[in-house]
Motif scaffolding. Structure first.
Motif, short mmCIF file in Angstrom:
data_model
loop_
_atom_site.label_atom_id
_atom_site.label_comp_id
_atom_site.label_asym_id
_atom_site.label_seq_id
_atom_site.Cartn_x
_atom_site.Cartn_y
_atom_site.Cartn_z
N UNK A 64 12.47 -0.42 1.93
CA UNK A 64 11.30 -1.15 1.47
C UNK A 64 10.41 -1.55 2.63
N UNK A 65 11.01 -2.06 3.71
CA UNK A 65 10.21 -2.51 4.85
C UNK A 65 9.40 -1.36 5.44
N UNK A 66 9.95 -0.15 5.41
CA UNK A 66 9.20 1.00 5.94
C UNK A 66 8.02 1.34 5.03
N UNK A 67 8.23 1.30 3.72
CA UNK A 67 7.10 1.48 2.80
C UNK A 67 6.04 0.42 3.07
N UNK A 68 6.48 -0.83 3.25
CA UNK A 68 5.55 -1.93 3.49
C UNK A 68 4.79 -1.73 4.80
N UNK A 69 5.47 -1.26 5.82
CA UNK A 69 4.81 -1.05 7.12
C UNK A 69 3.76 0.04 7.02
N UNK A 70 4.07 1.12 6.32
CA UNK A 70 3.07 2.17 6.18
C UNK A 70 1.87 1.70 5.37
N UNK A 71 2.11 0.84 4.38
CA UNK A 71 1.00 0.25 3.63
C UNK A 71 0.14 -0.61 4.56
N UNK A 72 0.80 -1.42 5.39
CA UNK A 72 0.06 -2.28 6.33
C UNK A 72 -0.71 -1.45 7.35
N UNK A 73 -0.23 -0.27 7.69
CA UNK A 73 -0.91 0.61 8.65
C UNK A 73 -2.06 1.39 8.03
N UNK A 74 -2.19 1.30 6.71
CA UNK A 74 -3.24 2.05 6.04
C UNK A 74 -2.83 3.44 5.64
N UNK A 75 -1.53 3.74 5.71
CA UNK A 75 -1.02 5.06 5.34
C UNK A 75 -0.72 5.17 3.85
N UNK A 76 -0.75 4.05 3.15
CA UNK A 76 -0.39 4.03 1.74
C UNK A 76 1.05 3.60 1.55
N UNK A 77 1.43 3.41 0.29
CA UNK A 77 2.79 2.97 -0.02
C UNK A 77 3.69 4.20 -0.05
N UNK A 78 4.03 4.69 1.15
CA UNK A 78 4.80 5.92 1.30
C UNK A 78 5.89 5.69 2.34
N UNK A 79 6.92 6.53 2.28
CA UNK A 79 7.99 6.47 3.29
C UNK A 79 7.60 7.28 4.51
N UNK A 80 7.15 8.49 4.29
CA UNK A 80 6.60 9.33 5.36
C UNK A 80 5.10 9.49 5.12
N UNK A 81 4.26 9.22 6.11
CA UNK A 81 2.82 9.41 5.93
C UNK A 81 2.51 10.82 5.43
N UNK A 82 1.67 10.87 4.39
CA UNK A 82 1.29 12.16 3.81
C UNK A 82 2.16 12.62 2.68
#
Length: 591
Positions: A64-82
């Protein structure tokens, strides 16, 4: 005089020599009389301290924290960007944890503090529910004490999971609709709206909250219809008013998630289902039986038989308990869960009403004290530091510390992040594959393929089932898929071994790698794949499988003088003595 129990009067005893029955709730009533608020504040403060003492964070939280971090980075609610894969089941909880990620806070610590706050609110709501049902502040405190004394409920105040947020929202719905359950009252606009809001928040936290809410809604409607002169307008009005905020909050989310991920159901649903019914059902039965036995509930069977009629005759109790069998059926449908009775937590504020009722009344103080002490010992047994995985993982097995040693998954993830800094967008970064992807994926911050398929759509739908059933871990990515995904380093299901134990090994047989990469056919490994032993502190190493061809990994091998050993494409009987290993060897060794 009739003996009053939880606000309900029983018939006067005809036996004047019968021993006097006492109530723990009565003692608590007298103890807190005139200082109820102070007593509740002190109790909640004590509960918070106890929750902090048993705090822990488990590997799944870091997904969950990784999904949250990518959301905070602007990558979206994803595990791996893209990669738009809904590899989580806790949308609202993941969104909340984008806040500490965005602000640069310590997210695991934030989750623990946030979880304890949720726990305290849930306790307060459960105590008010008990007080409203049984017209006794003392009984409300007894229910609160029962919940705090339950180690599963107490520990899941933290864990980094959404469990307590879901439990709070559902308990809030119960408290708001109690007048309808007790007397069949029509709910005013405000409480109906509040119920709809909390129901929506529960579903946004975990979609399986619908399983809890559905029987509760039916119970409310039935009570309003039955006690309201069999007039359908009363339940219809409540339903319509509550539905407005519920739909306003959930429908946009559903539209967004279907548009974003392309699926109605989360990817985890496909990863955790589709392997037959018999074994998951038997595992779920073991889950339920183990929960009952491990908390010593069988000690209350006699009292339950004697008091169940009057307990369920208390207005509002029977319809509320309609939730319990439906949720238990859901546990059977899903094949239960591997985390320390986590699936039972949402039910505990309801079950605690029954448990408190059964220990409330007593005749012999010595016998009562002994019973309570034994029940506490059963509960404390859940915190005994013993590693066990069947039918659930103990807290000892689940617990991860953000300050864990180099020999832990946290340590391995940090090693990956330090060896290959810059995150997944840095040119030339290796792609890793792992089975426990939480801490490794979060701290490593590299593109990570989930070998169990929770965050990988292809594995969830196409990978063959593992030969040994374990809830939530049903499939294993095949080697050729990892090659197609561009994986460089397979961490697999990592476990440290001592340097001494592998010092004399010049090459690894496939059968020696089955603990690292279980279930799949390792004959499909690339011909030039090798084992790389990555140090885990001064005395241990991680056994990883390197497919070759990544410049950064090649350089790390040279710079750090890692041991590189060839792989022999054969099996040996001596490696298959362990039952689990033998079961995992079928595809590789043909056993």
């Amino acid at each position: 005089m009739a003996a009053v129990v939880g606000g309900s009067a029983t018939e006067p005893s005809q036996d004047l020599d019968a021993p006097t029955e006492r109530r723990l709730s009565g003692h608590l009533d007298r103890l807190i009389e005139g200082r109820e608020t102070l007593a509740e504040v002190l109790f909640l403060a004590l509960s918070a301290g106890l929750a902090w003492l048993v705090r822990f964070t488990q590997d799944d939280a870091f997904i969950t924290f990784r999904f949250s971090r990518n959301l905070a980075r602007g990558e979206g609610l994803v595990f791996n960007p893209g990669e738009q894969v809904e590899g989580y089941t806790n949308f609202l909880y993941a969104v909340v944890h984008a806040l500490p990620e965005r602000l640069g806070w310590n997210t695991p610590l934030f989750s623990q503090v946030y979880g304890i706050a949720l726990f305290l609110v849930t306790l307060a709501l459960a105590m008010r529910t008990a007080r409203a049902l049984f017209s006794s502040r003392g009984f409300g405190f007894l229910v609160g004490l029962t919940l705090t004394a339950n180690m599963t409920f107490l520990a899941y105040a933290t864990a980094g999971m959404e469990t307590m947020q879901q439990t709070l929202c559902l308990t809030a719905v119960v408290l708001v609709v109690l007048p309808a359950l007790i007397r069949g009252d029509a709910l005013d606009v405000r409480p109906a709206v509040v119920a709809g809001v909390f129901a929506a928040l529960a579903v946004l936290t975990r979609i399986d909250s619908i399983v809890y809410l559905a029987p509760l809604l039916v119970a409310v409607a039935h009570r309003q219809w039955k006690l309201g002169g069999r007039d359908l307008r009363r339940p219809a009005r409540t339903l319509v008013i509550a539905a407005v905020p519920f739909l306003l909050l959930t429908v946009p989310w559903v539209i967004w998630k279907v548009g974003y991920y392309g699926e109605w159901l989360p990817n985890t649903f496909f990863a955790k289902t589709g392997v037959g019914r018999l074994v998951p059902t038997l595992w779920a039965a073991a889950f339920v039986v183990a929960f009952v036995l491990s908390y010593g509930a069988f000690l209350l069977i006699g009292r339950f038989r004697a008091r169940r009629a009057e307990f369920f005759s208390t207005p509002g109790v029977a319809p509320l308990f309609a939730i319990v069998p439906v949720w238990v059926l859901y546990i059977f449908y899903t094949g239960s869960d591997f985390m320390e009775f986590r699936f039972a937590v949402v039910l505990l504020p309801v079950i605690a009403l029954l448990a408190a009722y059964l220990i409330d009344r007593f005749v012999n103080p010595l016998t009562e004290g002994l019973l309570v002490a034994v029940l506490l010992l059963f509960s404390l047994g859940h915190q005994v530091p013993v590693a066990n995985n069947v039918p659930v993982m103990t807290f000892e097995s689940l617990s991860l510390s953000p300050d864990a040693s180099a020999e832990s998954w946290v340590g391995l993830g940090r090693s990956m992040g330090e060896l290959f800094p810059g995150g997944p967008d840095e040119p030339g970064q290796p792609v890793i594959a792992a089975a426990p992807i939480g801490a490794i994926g979060y701290f490593g911050d590299l593109e990570t393929v989930d070998m169990f398929g929770l965050t990988d759509a292809w594995v969830a739908r196409n990978a063959d089932p593992l030969p040994v059933y374990y809830p939530g871990h049903l499939r294993m990515a095949p080697a050729d898929y990892l090659v197609d995904r561009g994986v460089d380093l397979v961490l697999g299901f990592p476990g440290v071994v001592t340097r001494e134990s592998v010092a004399d090994i010049d090459s690894y047989r496939l059968s020696q790698l089955l603990l690292v990469y279980p279930g799949a056919d390792l004959n499909e490994l690339p011909d030039d794949a090798v084992v790389v032993e990555i140090p885990a502190g001064p005395d241990h190493v991680w056994q990883t499988i390197y497919f070759g061809g990544n410049e950064l990994v090649d350089q790390a091998i040279i710079d750090n003088e890692w041991s590189v050993k060839q792989i022999e494409h054969r099996c040996a009987e001596e490696d298959l003595a362990d039952w689990t290993v033998r079961q995992s060897s079928k595809a590789t060794c043909g056993t």
